[in-house]
Design a protein around this motif. Structure first.
Motif, PDB file in Angstrom:
ATOM      1  N   ASP A 150     -35.054 -28.184  -4.132  1.00  0.00           N
ATOM      2  CA  ASP A 150     -36.047 -27.957  -5.188  1.00  0.00           C
ATOM      3  C   ASP A 150     -36.680 -26.569  -5.087  1.00  0.00           C
ATOM      4  OD1 ASP A 150     -37.812 -28.120  -3.061  1.00  0.00           O
ATOM      5  OD2 ASP A 150     -38.745 -29.993  -3.696  1.00  0.00           O
ATOM      6  N   ASN A 151     -36.080 -25.688  -4.251  1.00  0.00           N
ATOM      7  CA  ASN A 151     -36.513 -24.288  -4.092  1.00  0.00           C
ATOM      8  C   ASN A 151     -37.780 -24.124  -3.269  1.00  0.00           C
ATOM      9  OD1 ASN A 151     -34.371 -23.525  -5.806  1.00  0.00           O
ATOM     10  ND2 ASN A 151     -35.680 -23.721  -7.622  1.00  0.00           N
ATOM     11  N   THR A 152     -38.196 -25.151  -2.537  1.00  0.00           N
ATOM     12  CA  THR A 152     -39.445 -25.060  -1.790  1.00  0.00           C
ATOM     13  C   THR A 152     -39.234 -25.308  -0.301  1.00  0.00           C
ATOM     14  OG1 THR A 152     -40.074 -27.394  -1.959  1.00  0.00           O
ATOM     15  CG2 THR A 152     -40.704 -25.950  -3.790  1.00  0.00           C
ATOM     16  N   VAL A 153     -40.193 -24.778   0.476  1.00  0.00           N
ATOM     17  CA  VAL A 153     -40.353 -25.165   1.874  1.00  0.00           C
ATOM     18  C   VAL A 153     -41.780 -25.686   2.034  1.00  0.00           C
ATOM     19  CG1 VAL A 153     -38.647 -23.554   2.803  1.00  0.00           C
ATOM     20  CG2 VAL A 153     -41.024 -22.815   2.555  1.00  0.00           C
ATOM     21  N   CYS A 154     -41.938 -26.675   2.914  1.00  0.00           N
ATOM     22  CA  CYS A 154     -43.248 -27.265   3.156  1.00  0.00           C
ATOM     23  C   CYS A 154     -43.540 -27.286   4.652  1.00  0.00           C
ATOM     24  CB  CYS A 154     -43.325 -28.700   2.611  1.00  0.00           C
ATOM     25  SG  CYS A 154     -43.222 -28.825   0.817  1.00  0.00           S
ATOM     26  N   LYS A 155     -44.819 -27.167   4.980  1.00  0.00           N
ATOM     27  CA  LYS A 155     -45.281 -27.253   6.361  1.00  0.00           C
ATOM     28  C   LYS A 155     -46.164 -28.484   6.500  1.00  0.00           C
ATOM     29  CE  LYS A 155     -48.517 -24.392   7.805  1.00  0.00           C
ATOM     30  NZ  LYS A 155     -49.222 -23.193   8.336  1.00  0.00           N
ATOM     31  N   TRP A 156     -45.932 -29.274   7.597  1.00  0.00           N
ATOM     32  CA  TRP A 156     -46.603 -30.555   7.764  1.00  0.00           C
ATOM     33  C   TRP A 156     -47.249 -30.673   9.134  1.00  0.00           C
ATOM     34  CZ3 TRP A 156     -45.925 -33.579   3.382  1.00  0.00           C
ATOM     35  CH2 TRP A 156     -44.834 -33.250   2.560  1.00  0.00           C
ATOM     36  N   ASP A 157     -48.350 -31.408   9.177  1.00  0.00           N
ATOM     37  CA  ASP A 157     -48.953 -31.838  10.437  1.00  0.00           C
ATOM     38  C   ASP A 157     -48.299 -33.168  10.801  1.00  0.00           C
ATOM     39  OD1 ASP A 157     -50.704 -33.277  12.274  1.00  0.00           O
ATOM     40  OD2 ASP A 157     -52.199 -31.751  11.862  1.00  0.00           O
ATOM     41  N   THR A 158     -47.597 -33.217  11.932  1.00  0.00           N
ATOM     42  CA  THR A 158     -46.856 -34.437  12.268  1.00  0.00           C
ATOM     43  C   THR A 158     -47.771 -35.584  12.675  1.00  0.00           C
ATOM     44  OG1 THR A 158     -46.530 -33.696  14.554  1.00  0.00           O
ATOM     45  CG2 THR A 158     -44.816 -33.125  12.965  1.00  0.00           C
ATOM     46  N   GLU A 159     -48.979 -35.295  13.126  1.00  0.00           N
ATOM     47  CA  GLU A 159     -49.910 -36.360  13.527  1.00  0.00           C
ATOM     48  C   GLU A 159     -50.485 -37.074  12.328  1.00  0.00           C
ATOM     49  OE1 GLU A 159     -50.534 -37.602  16.404  1.00  0.00           O
ATOM     50  OE2 GLU A 159     -49.434 -36.172  17.636  1.00  0.00           O
ATOM     51  N   THR A 160     -50.901 -36.315  11.319  1.00  0.00           N
ATOM     52  CA  THR A 160     -51.591 -36.891  10.170  1.00  0.00           C
ATOM     53  C   THR A 160     -50.674 -37.095   8.963  1.00  0.00           C
ATOM     54  OG1 THR A 160     -52.228 -34.730   9.269  1.00  0.00           O
ATOM     55  CG2 THR A 160     -53.698 -35.737  10.914  1.00  0.00           C
ATOM     56  N   GLY A 161     -49.532 -36.402   8.932  1.00  0.00           N
ATOM     57  CA  GLY A 161     -48.669 -36.454   7.767  1.00  0.00           C
ATOM     58  C   GLY A 161     -49.138 -35.564   6.637  1.00  0.00           C
ATOM     59  N   GLU A 162     -50.200 -34.776   6.884  1.00  0.00           N
ATOM     60  CA  GLU A 162     -50.756 -33.910   5.845  1.00  0.00           C
ATOM     61  C   GLU A 162     -49.845 -32.719   5.584  1.00  0.00           C
ATOM     62  OE1 GLU A 162     -54.674 -31.036   5.066  1.00  0.00           O
ATOM     63  OE2 GLU A 162     -54.449 -32.154   6.944  1.00  0.00           O
ATOM     64  N   CYS A 163     -49.668 -32.403   4.303  1.00  0.00           N
ATOM     65  CA  CYS A 163     -48.942 -31.203   3.923  1.00  0.00           C
ATOM     66  C   CYS A 163     -49.891 -30.015   4.054  1.00  0.00           C
ATOM     67  CB  CYS A 163     -48.420 -31.298   2.492  1.00  0.00           C
ATOM     68  SG  CYS A 163     -47.443 -29.865   1.979  1.00  0.00           S
ATOM     69  N   LEU A 164     -49.576 -29.102   4.960  1.00  0.00           N
ATOM     70  CA  LEU A 164     -50.440 -27.964   5.237  1.00  0.00           C
ATOM     71  C   LEU A 164     -50.157 -26.773   4.324  1.00  0.00           C
ATOM     72  CD1 LEU A 164     -50.242 -28.075   9.140  1.00  0.00           C
ATOM     73  CD2 LEU A 164     -51.977 -29.101   7.646  1.00  0.00           C
ATOM     74  N   GLY A 165     -49.094 -26.852   3.562  1.00  0.00           N
ATOM     75  CA  GLY A 165     -48.761 -25.767   2.652  1.00  0.00           C
ATOM     76  C   GLY A 165     -47.399 -25.965   2.035  1.00  0.00           C
ATOM     77  N   ARG A 166     -47.207 -25.320   0.895  1.00  0.00           N
ATOM     78  CA  ARG A 166     -45.947 -25.434   0.152  1.00  0.00           C
ATOM     79  C   ARG A 166     -45.676 -24.083  -0.490  1.00  0.00           C
ATOM     80  NH1 ARG A 166     -43.374 -29.907  -2.748  1.00  0.00           N
ATOM     81  NH2 ARG A 166     -42.247 -29.145  -4.573  1.00  0.00           N
ATOM     82  N   ALA A 167     -44.462 -23.585  -0.348  1.00  0.00           N
ATOM     83  CA  ALA A 167     -44.098 -22.291  -0.932  1.00  0.00           C
ATOM     84  C   ALA A 167     -42.805 -22.451  -1.720  1.00  0.00           C
ATOM     85  CB  ALA A 167     -43.924 -21.238   0.158  1.00  0.00           C
ATOM     86  N   ALA A 168     -42.794 -21.870  -2.920  1.00  0.00           N
ATOM     87  CA  ALA A 168     -41.626 -21.950  -3.793  1.00  0.00           C
ATOM     88  C   ALA A 168     -41.112 -20.548  -4.088  1.00  0.00           C
ATOM     89  CB  ALA A 168     -41.973 -22.668  -5.092  1.00  0.00           C
ATOM     90  N   ILE A 169     -39.798 -20.390  -4.034  1.00  0.00           N
ATOM     91  CA  ILE A 169     -39.143 -19.140  -4.399  1.00  0.00           C
ATOM     92  C   ILE A 169     -38.004 -19.486  -5.352  1.00  0.00           C
ATOM     93  CG2 ILE A 169     -37.784 -17.160  -3.589  1.00  0.00           C
ATOM     94  CD1 ILE A 169     -39.242 -17.325  -0.945  1.00  0.00           C
ATOM     95  N   SER A 170     -37.948 -18.823  -6.481  1.00  0.00           N
ATOM     96  CA  SER A 170     -36.922 -19.110  -7.478  1.00  0.00           C
ATOM     97  C   SER A 170     -35.522 -18.999  -6.869  1.00  0.00           C
ATOM     98  CB  SER A 170     -37.053 -18.127  -8.646  1.00  0.00           C
ATOM     99  OG  SER A 170     -36.034 -18.344  -9.597  1.00  0.00           O
ATOM    100  N   ARG A 171     -34.682 -19.983  -7.117  1.00  0.00           N
ATOM    101  CA  ARG A 171     -33.278 -20.038  -6.714  1.00  0.00           C
ATOM    102  C   ARG A 171     -33.104 -20.154  -5.196  1.00  0.00           C
ATOM    103  NH1 ARG A 171     -29.884 -15.539  -9.876  1.00  0.00           N
ATOM    104  NH2 ARG A 171     -28.204 -16.880  -9.092  1.00  0.00           N
ATOM    105  N   ASN A 172     -34.188 -20.488  -4.492  1.00  0.00           N
ATOM    106  CA  ASN A 172     -34.097 -20.630  -3.038  1.00  0.00           C
ATOM    107  C   ASN A 172     -33.695 -22.058  -2.680  1.00  0.00           C
ATOM    108  OD1 ASN A 172     -34.335 -20.123  -0.252  1.00  0.00           O
ATOM    109  ND2 ASN A 172     -36.501 -20.709  -0.253  1.00  0.00           N
ATOM    110  N   LEU A 173     -32.426 -22.377  -2.871  1.00  0.00           N
ATOM    111  CA  LEU A 173     -31.908 -23.700  -2.512  1.00  0.00           C
ATOM    112  C   LEU A 173     -31.644 -23.695  -1.010  1.00  0.00           C
ATOM    113  CD1 LEU A 173     -31.256 -23.322  -5.635  1.00  0.00           C
ATOM    114  CD2 LEU A 173     -29.539 -25.100  -5.292  1.00  0.00           C
ATOM    115  N   VAL A 174     -32.522 -24.333  -0.262  1.00  0.00           N
ATOM    116  CA  VAL A 174     -32.496 -24.276   1.192  1.00  0.00           C
ATOM    117  C   VAL A 174     -31.265 -24.998   1.727  1.00  0.00           C
ATOM    118  CG1 VAL A 174     -33.718 -24.927   3.309  1.00  0.00           C
ATOM    119  CG2 VAL A 174     -35.003 -24.136   1.295  1.00  0.00           C
ATOM    120  N   THR A 175     -30.577 -24.382   2.693  1.00  0.00           N
ATOM    121  CA  THR A 175     -29.431 -25.027   3.337  1.00  0.00           C
ATOM    122  C   THR A 175     -29.709 -25.400   4.790  1.00  0.00           C
ATOM    123  OG1 THR A 175     -28.490 -22.866   3.937  1.00  0.00           O
ATOM    124  CG2 THR A 175     -27.759 -23.868   1.850  1.00  0.00           C
ATOM    125  N   HIS A 176     -30.608 -24.660   5.479  1.00  0.00           N
ATOM    126  CA  HIS A 176     -30.878 -24.962   6.884  1.00  0.00           C
ATOM    127  C   HIS A 176     -32.164 -24.265   7.311  1.00  0.00           C
ATOM    128  CE1 HIS A 176     -29.289 -26.842  10.514  1.00  0.00           C
ATOM    129  NE2 HIS A 176     -29.728 -25.804  11.209  1.00  0.00           N
TER     130      HIS A 176
END
Length: 300
Positions: A150-176
């Protein structure tokens, strides 16, 4: 080897947490008479899609059968099996020597499982709109990074499950995704043919290496944090190379490893020994695994 296993290797909040839906099966190994060889049931009933190191004697794998399995390196026995995803598992990862296992799936969910915990997932990370194709966990297992088609990367707190941030870049289909040891940086490869270095503190791109000619399929980082690898798609001998990048101030391309005839699906730094030259390994859709001298790009 341990690091080779590390490379060989999606989120929706609408899945309800019912204990009948998430379960962990016990050991499936079968022990014969004393002195007889042991035979164990396969960890998965379909293709294995991802594998990663968990502890010096354990690995975690994900498969098209929608399951996550923890297996022993030494005996081959599947010690625990986690079920809960509704579609195939695409990636698994863990912080080395941690008891936490993370899995992503085509069902758009990411789940965290405790090796010695309850049958169900200990945390759930909703947020992506399409299949999750990248997972990276911080060395202390406190933060998780996820990437998606979906062209995004997200950062999470593993203890709480809270999303700490989300960044989108056009055509950035993440592979790894992979975390740089000892540093606050995450490496990401993409179908837009680039390899990016993200600053995990600010959720911003710190550097983008020059775009290659083909899709970048995988990445890995050396244990000293100085170099990263990326691998390319390709066909009929065109493309399909792996590329060594310098992560230090120069941030330049060091060399390329050419020899595969089809897409290079994964790449990894191999452990260094006292008498061994630095080496890398690549695997390809051409049915081969190649080992290369890291400095000369010669094949071993």
């Amino acid at each position: 080897c341990l690091l080779l296993a590390r490379t060989m290797g999606k989120l929706q909040s609408k899945i309800s947490f019912h204990t009948t839906k998430y379960r962990a099966d016990g050991a499936v190994g079968q022990t014969g008479p004393a002195g007889a060889s042991r035979q164990h049931s396969p960890a998965h009933t379909g293709a294995v899609t991802s594998v990663a190191a968990l502890k010096p004697d354990l690995c975690v794998s994900g498969g098209r059968d929608k399951s996550v399995a923890v297996s022993s390196w030494r005996s081959g026995a599947a010690l625990r099996r986690f079920l809960g995803h509704e579609r195939e598992v695409t990636k698994v990862t863990s912080a080395l020597d941690s008891s936490r296992v993370f899995s992503a799936s085509r069902d758009k969910t990411v789940m965290m499982w405790e090796l010695h915990g309850t049958a169900g997932p200990s945390q759930h990370f909703p947020g992506h709109d399409l299949v999750v194709t990248g997972l990276a966990v911080s060395p202390d297992a406190s933060q998780l990074w996820t990437g998606s088609r979906d062209n995004t990367v997200c950062k999470w707190d593993t203890e709480t499950g809270e999303c700490l941030g989300r960044a989108a870049i056009s055509r950035n289909l993440v592979t790894h995704l992979c975390w740089v040891p000892g540093e606050p940086y995450v490496i990401q490869t993409s179908e837009d043919k680039t390899t990016r270095v993200w600053d995990s503190r600010e959720l911003q791109v710190a550097h983008t290496f020059p775009a290659k000619q083909h899709i970048q399929t995988c990445c890995d980082v050396s244990q000293d944090g100085r170099y990263c690898l990326s691998s390319s798609s390709g066909s009929s001998g065109h493309g399909a190379e792996a590329t060594l990048w310098d992560l230090r101030q120069t941030r330049r391309r060091v060399c390329e490893y050419k020899g595969h005839f089809q897409t290079t699906t994964s790449c990894v730094f191999l452990p260094r020994g006292p008498t061994l030259a630095p080496s890398i390994a690549t695997s390809s859709s051409d049915s081969t695994v190649k080992v290369w001298d890291q400095d000369t790009a010669g094949r071993g």
